[in-house]
Design a protein around this motif. Structure first.
Motif, PDB file in Angstrom:
ATOM      1  N   TYR A 213     -26.547  -8.679 -10.656  1.00 39.31           N
ATOM      2  CA  TYR A 213     -27.394  -7.435 -10.121  1.00 39.31           C
ATOM      3  C   TYR A 213     -28.136  -7.828  -8.979  1.00 39.31           C
ATOM      4  O   TYR A 213     -27.988  -7.094  -7.979  1.00 39.31           O
ATOM      5  N   LEU A 214     -28.373  -8.902  -8.748  1.00 39.03           N
ATOM      6  CA  LEU A 214     -29.110  -9.379  -7.452  1.00 39.03           C
ATOM      7  C   LEU A 214     -27.956  -9.537  -6.179  1.00 39.03           C
ATOM      8  O   LEU A 214     -28.035  -9.226  -5.180  1.00 39.03           O
ATOM      9  N   LEU A 215     -26.879  -9.956  -6.735  1.00 44.39           N
ATOM     10  CA  LEU A 215     -25.576 -10.194  -5.864  1.00 44.39           C
ATOM     11  C   LEU A 215     -25.096  -9.213  -5.130  1.00 44.39           C
ATOM     12  O   LEU A 215     -24.582  -8.903  -3.879  1.00 44.39           O
ATOM     13  N   GLU A 216     -25.182  -7.895  -6.142  1.00 45.52           N
ATOM     14  CA  GLU A 216     -24.733  -6.657  -5.908  1.00 45.52           C
ATOM     15  C   GLU A 216     -25.618  -6.118  -4.784  1.00 45.52           C
ATOM     16  O   GLU A 216     -25.258  -5.505  -3.732  1.00 45.52           O
ATOM     17  N   LYS A 217     -27.016  -6.171  -4.989  1.00 46.00           N
ATOM     18  CA  LYS A 217     -27.900  -5.731  -4.194  1.00 46.00           C
ATOM     19  C   LYS A 217     -27.812  -6.384  -2.733  1.00 46.00           C
ATOM     20  O   LYS A 217     -27.903  -5.487  -1.711  1.00 46.00           O
ATOM     21  N   HIS A 218     -27.425  -7.573  -2.650  1.00 40.08           N
ATOM     22  CA  HIS A 218     -27.192  -8.434  -1.515  1.00 40.08           C
ATOM     23  C   HIS A 218     -26.139  -7.757  -0.769  1.00 40.08           C
ATOM     24  O   HIS A 218     -26.130  -7.378   0.625  1.00 40.08           O
ATOM     25  N   PHE A 219     -24.908  -7.566  -1.363  1.00 37.77           N
ATOM     26  CA  PHE A 219     -23.796  -7.011  -0.778  1.00 37.77           C
ATOM     27  C   PHE A 219     -23.885  -5.517  -0.280  1.00 37.77           C
ATOM     28  O   PHE A 219     -23.490  -5.154   0.851  1.00 37.77           O
ATOM     29  N   THR A 220     -24.776  -4.992  -0.903  1.00 37.17           N
ATOM     30  CA  THR A 220     -25.049  -3.409  -0.652  1.00 37.17           C
ATOM     31  C   THR A 220     -25.915  -3.510   0.526  1.00 37.17           C
ATOM     32  O   THR A 220     -25.639  -2.535   1.445  1.00 37.17           O
ATOM     33  N   ALA A 221     -26.768  -4.455   0.617  1.00 35.25           N
ATOM     34  CA  ALA A 221     -27.732  -4.441   1.873  1.00 35.25           C
ATOM     35  C   ALA A 221     -26.731  -4.803   3.038  1.00 35.25           C
ATOM     36  O   ALA A 221     -26.998  -4.361   4.224  1.00 35.25           O
ATOM     37  N   ASP A 222     -26.069  -5.780   2.996  1.00 32.02           N
ATOM     38  CA  ASP A 222     -25.180  -6.154   3.907  1.00 32.02           C
ATOM     39  C   ASP A 222     -24.095  -5.060   4.604  1.00 32.02           C
ATOM     40  O   ASP A 222     -23.958  -5.033   5.588  1.00 32.02           O
ATOM     41  N   ALA A 223     -23.710  -4.361   3.532  1.00 32.28           N
ATOM     42  CA  ALA A 223     -22.834  -3.074   4.028  1.00 32.28           C
ATOM     43  C   ALA A 223     -23.638  -2.019   4.759  1.00 32.28           C
ATOM     44  O   ALA A 223     -23.060  -1.455   5.542  1.00 32.28           O
ATOM     45  N   LYS A 224     -24.742  -1.910   4.377  1.00 31.94           N
ATOM     46  CA  LYS A 224     -25.708  -0.954   5.198  1.00 31.94           C
ATOM     47  C   LYS A 224     -26.029  -1.371   6.684  1.00 31.94           C
ATOM     48  O   LYS A 224     -26.550  -0.483   7.326  1.00 31.94           O
ATOM     49  N   SER A 225     -26.272  -2.519   6.680  1.00 31.47           N
ATOM     50  CA  SER A 225     -26.862  -3.046   7.996  1.00 31.47           C
ATOM     51  C   SER A 225     -25.554  -3.371   8.878  1.00 31.47           C
ATOM     52  O   SER A 225     -24.306  -3.244   8.972  1.00 31.47           O
TER      53      SER A 225
END
Length: 225
Positions: A213-225
């Motif tokens: 779950y934390l890893l997915e949040k990290h990937f999602t944040a990277d995709a938005k930035s």
């Protein structure tokens, strides 16, 4: 990251075919293992200790079943189970590998390949967003785990020769063979140790689920930035 996005762009049918192929490979290698043990090692006597229904055996059945599941929620629960419980089981077996080493080099190789494939399946499910990473997603895996534990328990009881089968390492006939839990069984009793062992597996799977779950949040944040 490019590999992750490529995996996530695959169509559902391709996911199913890849996971089904993994299940088929596991089935074929398990057939080799069972035949080798029966004909070569045990001289045409079946050893129920090696019956293929451990926690780490479940991906063989689940991956073969997956393409035929019609309900999306059920398929997601199975994928989440593969991601959480079976990745945990694969990693644990690779760390404590005494259970599949020492009989014959081909079976040792089989054990390493099997559990590495379990790790791959878990990572592949996560990479393809086939699992449900919310709390409900984890809770929906628990009925499957409990059903599997029940089947394992009845195999342990009904298998010829009390104590020959030890599916899920929860035999009611002798202390757990797992590190730490053997000592707990000797001190507190077999049943309490087995229940604690199953609870620890659930706790470990919950931790794996939370890390993804934390890893997915990290990937999602990277995709938005």
């Amino acid at each position: 990251m490019k590999l992750l996005y490529h995996v996530r762009s695959l169509p559902d049918r391709t996911y199913d075919r890849i996971l089904f192929s993994c299940g088929l490979f596991l089935l074929l290698t398990e057939c080799y293992k069972q035949c080798f043990l029966y004909f070569i090692i045990d001289k045409c006597h079946y050893d129920w200790w090696f019956f293929p229904f451990q926690l780490c055996s479940l991906p063989m059945y689940l991956c073969l079943l997956l393409p035929f599941l019609k309900h999306k929620s059920m398929k997601t629960a199975v994928c989440t189970f593969l991601q959480d419980f079976n990745l945990l089981g694969g990693l644990a077996a690779l760390i404590v590998s005494e259970g599949f080493r020492g009989i014959h080099w081909t079976l040792t190789l089989h054990g390493y390949i099997w559990h590495l494939l379990l790790v791959f399946i878990g990572l592949f499910v996560f990479a393809g967003r086939r699992s449900d990473l919310c709390r409900r997603g984890y809770l929906q895996t628990l009925p499957l785990f409990l059903a599997s534990c029940s089947i394992a328990f009845f195999i342990n009881i009904l298998a010829p020769g009390h104590g020959q089968a030890d599916m899920f390492y929860i035999s009611p006939y002798y202390p757990s063979t797992q590190p730490v839990f053997h000592e707990i069984a000797m001190a507190a009793g077999i049943i309490p140790a087995n229940l604690l062992y199953l609870f620890t597996i659930c706790l470990g799977a919950a931790l794996v689920h939370f890390l993804f779950y934390l890893l997915e949040k990290h990937f999602t944040a990277d995709a938005k930035s």
